[in-house]
Design an enzyme around this catalytic site. Sequence first.
Site, PDB file in Angstrom:
ATOM      1  N   ASN A 144       0.879  -1.172   0.000  1.00 29.06           N
ATOM      2  CA  ASN A 144       0.000   0.000   0.000  1.00 29.06           C
ATOM      3  C   ASN A 144       0.914   1.218   0.000  1.00 29.06           C
ATOM      4  O   ASN A 144       1.529   1.535   1.014  1.00 29.06           O
ATOM      5  CB  ASN A 144      -0.890  -0.028   1.261  1.00 29.06           C
ATOM      6  CG  ASN A 144      -1.695   1.243   1.425  1.00 29.06           C
ATOM      7  OD1 ASN A 144      -1.777   2.064   0.506  1.00 29.06           O
ATOM      8  ND2 ASN A 144      -2.282   1.420   2.603  1.00 29.06           N
ATOM      9  N   LYS A 190       0.159   4.278  -0.240  1.00 30.17           N
ATOM     10  CA  LYS A 190      -0.435   5.488   0.349  1.00 30.17           C
ATOM     11  C   LYS A 190      -0.168   6.677  -0.589  1.00 30.17           C
ATOM     12  O   LYS A 190      -0.201   6.516  -1.799  1.00 30.17           O
ATOM     13  CB  LYS A 190       0.093   5.699   1.769  1.00 30.17           C
ATOM     14  CG  LYS A 190      -0.090   4.427   2.613  1.00 30.17           C
ATOM     15  CD  LYS A 190       0.084   4.621   4.081  1.00 30.17           C
ATOM     16  CE  LYS A 190      -0.148   3.282   4.783  1.00 30.17           C
ATOM     17  NZ  LYS A 190      -0.093   3.369   6.233  1.00 30.17           N
ATOM     18  N   HIS A 232      -9.689   1.626   4.810  1.00 32.47           N
ATOM     19  CA  HIS A 232      -8.390   1.659   5.487  1.00 32.47           C
ATOM     20  C   HIS A 232      -8.506   2.565   6.715  1.00 32.47           C
ATOM     21  O   HIS A 232      -9.244   3.550   6.696  1.00 32.47           O
ATOM     22  CB  HIS A 232      -7.317   2.192   4.527  1.00 32.47           C
ATOM     23  CG  HIS A 232      -5.944   2.099   5.101  1.00 32.47           C
ATOM     24  ND1 HIS A 232      -5.454   3.043   5.975  1.00 32.47           N
ATOM     25  CD2 HIS A 232      -4.985   1.158   4.974  1.00 32.47           C
ATOM     26  CE1 HIS A 232      -4.236   2.688   6.353  1.00 32.47           C
ATOM     27  NE2 HIS A 232      -3.928   1.551   5.755  1.00 32.47           N
ATOM     28  N   GLU A 263      -6.780   4.841   7.832  1.00 29.69           N
ATOM     29  CA  GLU A 263      -6.547   6.278   7.579  1.00 29.69           C
ATOM     30  C   GLU A 263      -7.787   6.918   6.965  1.00 29.69           C
ATOM     31  O   GLU A 263      -8.067   8.098   7.189  1.00 29.69           O
ATOM     32  CB  GLU A 263      -5.293   6.457   6.705  1.00 29.69           C
ATOM     33  CG  GLU A 263      -4.032   6.226   7.536  1.00 29.69           C
ATOM     34  CD  GLU A 263      -2.847   5.625   6.802  1.00 29.69           C
ATOM     35  OE1 GLU A 263      -2.806   5.694   5.557  1.00 29.69           O
ATOM     36  OE2 GLU A 263      -1.964   5.068   7.484  1.00 29.69           O
ATOM     37  N   GLU A 301      -6.063  -4.757  10.431  1.00 27.45           N
ATOM     38  CA  GLU A 301      -4.939  -3.867  10.691  1.00 27.45           C
ATOM     39  C   GLU A 301      -5.192  -3.112  11.991  1.00 27.45           C
ATOM     40  O   GLU A 301      -5.925  -2.116  11.996  1.00 27.45           O
ATOM     41  CB  GLU A 301      -4.785  -2.853   9.555  1.00 27.45           C
ATOM     42  CG  GLU A 301      -4.536  -3.480   8.198  1.00 27.45           C
ATOM     43  CD  GLU A 301      -3.943  -2.459   7.228  1.00 27.45           C
ATOM     44  OE1 GLU A 301      -2.773  -2.631   6.871  1.00 27.45           O
ATOM     45  OE2 GLU A 301      -4.625  -1.493   6.879  1.00 27.45           O
ATOM     46  N   GLY A 335       2.177   1.967  10.822  1.00 28.92           N
ATOM     47  CA  GLY A 335       3.171   3.028  10.706  1.00 28.92           C
ATOM     48  C   GLY A 335       3.880   3.372  12.006  1.00 28.92           C
ATOM     49  O   GLY A 335       4.568   4.381  12.094  1.00 28.92           O
ATOM     50  N   SER A 342       2.979  -2.505  10.343  1.00 31.60           N
ATOM     51  CA  SER A 342       4.423  -2.633  10.561  1.00 31.60           C
ATOM     52  C   SER A 342       4.976  -4.012  10.186  1.00 31.60           C
ATOM     53  O   SER A 342       5.830  -4.557  10.890  1.00 31.60           O
ATOM     54  CB  SER A 342       4.781  -2.272  12.008  1.00 31.60           C
ATOM     55  OG  SER A 342       4.426  -0.921  12.274  1.00 31.60           O
ATOM     56  N   GLY A 362       4.773   1.072   4.830  1.00 28.00           N
ATOM     57  CA  GLY A 362       6.142   1.600   4.753  1.00 28.00           C
ATOM     58  C   GLY A 362       7.136   0.683   4.043  1.00 28.00           C
ATOM     59  O   GLY A 362       7.903   1.137   3.189  1.00 28.00           O
TER      60      GLY A 362
HETATM   61  P1  PGA Z   1       2.585   0.050   7.718  1.00 25.36           P
HETATM   62  O1  PGA Z   1       1.147   0.364   7.055  1.00 25.36           O
HETATM   63  O2  PGA Z   1       3.065  -1.251   7.119  1.00 25.36           O
HETATM   64  O3  PGA Z   1       3.445   1.211   7.345  1.00 25.36           O
HETATM   65  O4  PGA Z   1       2.362  -0.080   9.186  1.00 25.36           O
HETATM   66  C1  PGA Z   1       0.208  -0.655   6.826  1.00 25.36           C
HETATM   67  C2  PGA Z   1      -1.032  -0.083   6.191  1.00 25.36           C
HETATM   68  O5  PGA Z   1      -1.409   1.042   6.547  1.00 25.36           O
HETATM   69  O6  PGA Z   1      -1.677  -0.730   5.344  1.00 25.36           O
END
Ligand code: PGA
Length: 255
Positions: free
Chosen positions: A13, A15, A96, A98, A168, A174, A214, A236
Amino acid sequence: MSLAARPVVIAGNWKMNKTNREALSFLAKLTPQIGNTSCQVLLAVPFTLLQTVKNNALGVMTGAQNMHDAAEGAYTGEISAGMLKDAGALFVLLGHSERRHLFHESSAWINKKVFSALAEGLMPIVCIGETLQEREQGKTKEILEAQLRESLDRLSKEQIENSMIAYEPVWAIGTGVTATPQQAQEMHAFCRKWLAEKWGQSTADLVPLLYGGSVKPDNIRSLLEQSDIDGVLVGGASLSPDIFAQLINYQTLKV
Ligand code: PGA
């Protein structure tokens, strides 16, 4: 069903990251490292990169990170399922964390989006997850159950079988803090059981359940060893071609 019967899904992803030039440079480095992976590799990219990634990423399913539920109309700044399809998307992330938290998307709206995506032949990946506060209050299962029930309301067996779910935990996204494999497995098993109660065990066994938060080369194996974790959704660590290649080839990583 054994884990082997469900494909292992490695989904990136991106983002709000990367220009077309940066995406091409990423793909030029990633492609030779994909090798003979038996994983299903997905990349959820910004709208402006859909065509570039679709045309240049061999063996990768390209998708988007969000959409509106309407087919068209006066929704300045929004995009529809048909437009995503037209630009080369095969799947779309919906709900998601976010989107839920920064943009206040409700499960009821996500449910409408799920139907619109499926109607266009886009596979929805419906994201769910609890906040740290909800976990500390012992409400994790209650939150997940409500998000599943409302986001997947009225889906037929066939429609849920054409979808994926991503668990998640918000506190792991993140932050560098990953759920332990046991914590993640417990919630995946809970989701699988919920799906089985609603659509039957054989359908529940077909729906890939991804873990996100993460995920990195040093924790991917222990997560994917869990019987109900069928794949990962990676933020990330999907931005670097070398690290993403390690995740795709996780079986060759040292534990
Ligand atoms: P992350 O993000 O691997 O940076 O924790 C995961 C996501 O938001 O799908």
